[in-house]
Motif scaffolding. Structure first.
Motif, PDB file in Angstrom:
ATOM      1  N   GLU A  40      79.166  52.244  31.864  1.00 47.12           N
ATOM      2  CA  GLU A  40      77.447  51.708  31.699  1.00 47.12           C
ATOM      3  C   GLU A  40      78.284  50.498  30.940  1.00 47.12           C
ATOM      4  OE1 GLU A  40      73.987  54.364  31.169  1.00 47.12           O
ATOM      5  OE2 GLU A  40      76.492  54.379  28.979  1.00 47.12           O
ATOM      6  N   ALA A  41      79.321  50.116  30.048  1.00 49.00           N
ATOM      7  CA  ALA A  41      79.171  48.509  29.321  1.00 49.00           C
ATOM      8  C   ALA A  41      80.279  47.962  30.378  1.00 49.00           C
ATOM      9  CB  ALA A  41      80.325  48.672  28.332  1.00 49.00           C
ATOM     10  N   GLU A  42      80.987  48.463  31.678  1.00 51.95           N
ATOM     11  CA  GLU A  42      81.579  47.552  32.623  1.00 51.95           C
ATOM     12  C   GLU A  42      80.565  47.650  33.638  1.00 51.95           C
ATOM     13  OE1 GLU A  42      84.485  49.896  35.181  1.00 51.95           O
ATOM     14  OE2 GLU A  42      85.653  47.614  35.226  1.00 51.95           O
ATOM     15  N   ARG A  43      79.381  48.242  33.485  1.00 52.48           N
ATOM     16  CA  ARG A  43      78.430  47.946  34.785  1.00 52.48           C
ATOM     17  C   ARG A  43      77.584  46.667  34.242  1.00 52.48           C
ATOM     18  NH1 ARG A  43      77.867  53.567  35.850  1.00 52.48           N
ATOM     19  NH2 ARG A  43      76.383  53.599  34.433  1.00 52.48           N
ATOM     20  N   MET A  44      77.662  46.749  32.837  1.00 58.44           N
ATOM     21  CA  MET A  44      76.168  45.345  32.322  1.00 58.44           C
ATOM     22  C   MET A  44      77.395  44.245  31.955  1.00 58.44           C
ATOM     23  SD  MET A  44      74.722  47.085  29.091  1.00 58.44           S
ATOM     24  CE  MET A  44      74.975  48.804  28.571  1.00 58.44           C
ATOM     25  N   GLY A  45      78.643  44.241  32.221  1.00 62.35           N
ATOM     26  CA  GLY A  45      79.021  43.366  32.531  1.00 62.35           C
ATOM     27  C   GLY A  45      79.949  42.817  31.003  1.00 62.35           C
ATOM     28  N   LEU A  46      79.686  44.458  29.698  1.00 60.55           N
ATOM     29  CA  LEU A  46      79.889  43.843  28.663  1.00 60.55           C
ATOM     30  C   LEU A  46      81.493  43.652  28.302  1.00 60.55           C
ATOM     31  CD1 LEU A  46      78.462  43.762  25.661  1.00 60.55           C
ATOM     32  CD2 LEU A  46      78.134  46.227  26.159  1.00 60.55           C
ATOM     33  N   VAL A  47      82.231  44.321  29.311  1.00 61.31           N
ATOM     34  CA  VAL A  47      83.716  45.058  29.014  1.00 61.31           C
ATOM     35  C   VAL A  47      84.640  44.513  30.477  1.00 61.31           C
ATOM     36  CG1 VAL A  47      83.723  47.426  27.922  1.00 61.31           C
ATOM     37  CG2 VAL A  47      84.030  47.343  30.306  1.00 61.31           C
ATOM     38  N   ASN A  48      85.108  44.158  30.221  1.00 64.88           N
ATOM     39  CA  ASN A  48      86.521  44.134  31.647  1.00 64.88           C
ATOM     40  C   ASN A  48      87.301  44.733  32.466  1.00 64.88           C
ATOM     41  OD1 ASN A  48      86.655  41.451  29.456  1.00 64.88           O
ATOM     42  ND2 ASN A  48      86.807  40.169  31.687  1.00 64.88           N
TER      43      ASN A  48
END
Ligand code: S0N
Length: 279
Positions: free
Chosen positions: A188-196
């Motif tokens: 989910e974090a990757e989808r929201m651009g929070l992780v690379n």
């Protein structure tokens, strides 16, 4: 997690470890029994380690991580939270005065003219979540969990934790993260651009080191200027101060600036006429 690089430890710390190898510094919050929550002492040690990495010209990239596989960092140590901040063993705390010194560390990470990668396994929660938001890049293990808890435990971060988060994931999502205090998976974090990037836990360090090595092949000055430029817009006058300082440093490195210095030392008029008036 297996190590893919021969880390060399140095320094003597209680709450962190500091290691270097191949131009990379790895700074690890080492309080796994509290899910790597930070206390004032942790933050003093982190600040010292980041300063060491900044001043070491062999170091080009810094990794910030947490000990063990359960947590990157769970934020401020709630067990030593006083009525006005966090209490330590030092003289200031003896007088009953708390500290909020994580804010100094956040600024330090933003100002540091080398890329900082957050390497996240397990929880990045509360003030620990804000620390990864302040880092330039985040590589997450597939067991990583992200979120803010402030409104649940009686705190909030109105600085980078709010507006830099909003700049990273968008206003609606940032509000959701803060208002609902949910936890989000690595995907989910990757989808929201929070992780690379998200990788299996056992490959976390390998992947992070690969990213670091790739950056080490690039021009250090260019990376410094790009970091400064990206941060300057959101850091306002303080960001411009940093960027302007870098411009001055580049000017100092030119023959034109050195002519001014040399003329002063040699007690003669500067000969600037040999330098072009650029279009
Ligand atoms: C991280 C969580 C989700 C992990 O859950 P899990 O895996 O079930 O483990 P637990 O059994 O809950 O925890 C294991 C042991 O670790 C202790 N512990 C965990 N987190 C903390 C913590 N933050 N402080 C102290 N101890 C912690 C547990 O207590 C347990 O030990 P035992 O069994 O001995 O009790 C889960 O643990 C969790 O939700 N943790 C709390 C997360 C949290 O709310 N953090 C604080 C959020 N607030 C801040 O970070 C402040 C922000 C901040 O620093 C700041 C920002 C702007 C301006 C100023 C400030 C400032 O305050 O400085």
């Amino acid at each position: 997690m297996s190590s893919v690089i021969d880390w060399q430890p140095s320094g003597s710390y209680t709450d962190i470890t500091y290691e270097t190898a191949e131009g990379i510094a790895k700074i690890t919050i080492n309080r796994p029994e509290r899910r790597n929550a930070f206390r004032p002492q942790t933050l003093f040690e982190l600040q010292e380690a980041f300063n060491l990495a900044r001043d070491d010209s062999n170091v080009g990239v810094i990794i910030l991580t947490g000990a063990g596989e359960q947590a990157f960092c769970s934020g401020g140590d709630q067990k030593i939270r006083g009525d006005d901040g966090y209490m330590g063993d030092d003289e200031v705390a003896q007088r009953g005065i708390g500290r909020l010194n994580v804010l100094d560390l956040q600024v330090q990470i933003r100002r540091l003219p080398k890329p900082v990668i957050a390497m996240v396994a397990g929880y990045a929660i509360g003030g620990g979540h804000v620390l990864h938001v302040c880092c330039d890049l985040t590589i997450a293990a597939d067991n990583a969990r992200f979120g803010q808890t402030g409104p649940k435990v009686g705190s909030f971060d109105g600085g980078y934790g709010s507006w830099l988060l909003a700049q990273t994931v968008g206003l609606k999502k940032a509000r959701e993260i803060w208002y609902l205090c949910r936890q989000y998976s690595a995907e989910e974090a990757e989808r929201m651009g929070l992780v690379n990037a998200v990788v299996p836990l056992e490959r976390l360090e390998e992947e992070t080191v690969t990213w670091a090595r790739e950056m080490l092949e690039k021009s250090p000055l260019a990376l410094r200027m790009v970091k400064g430029a990206i941060n300057a817009v959101s850091d306002g006058a303080a960001g411009m101060q940093q960027f302007a300082g870098d411009a001055t440093m580049l000017y100092y490195m030119s023959e034109e600036a050195q002519e001014g210095r040399d003329a002063f030392k040699e007690k003669r008029a500067p000969a600037f006429d040999r330098f072009p008036r650029r279009p």
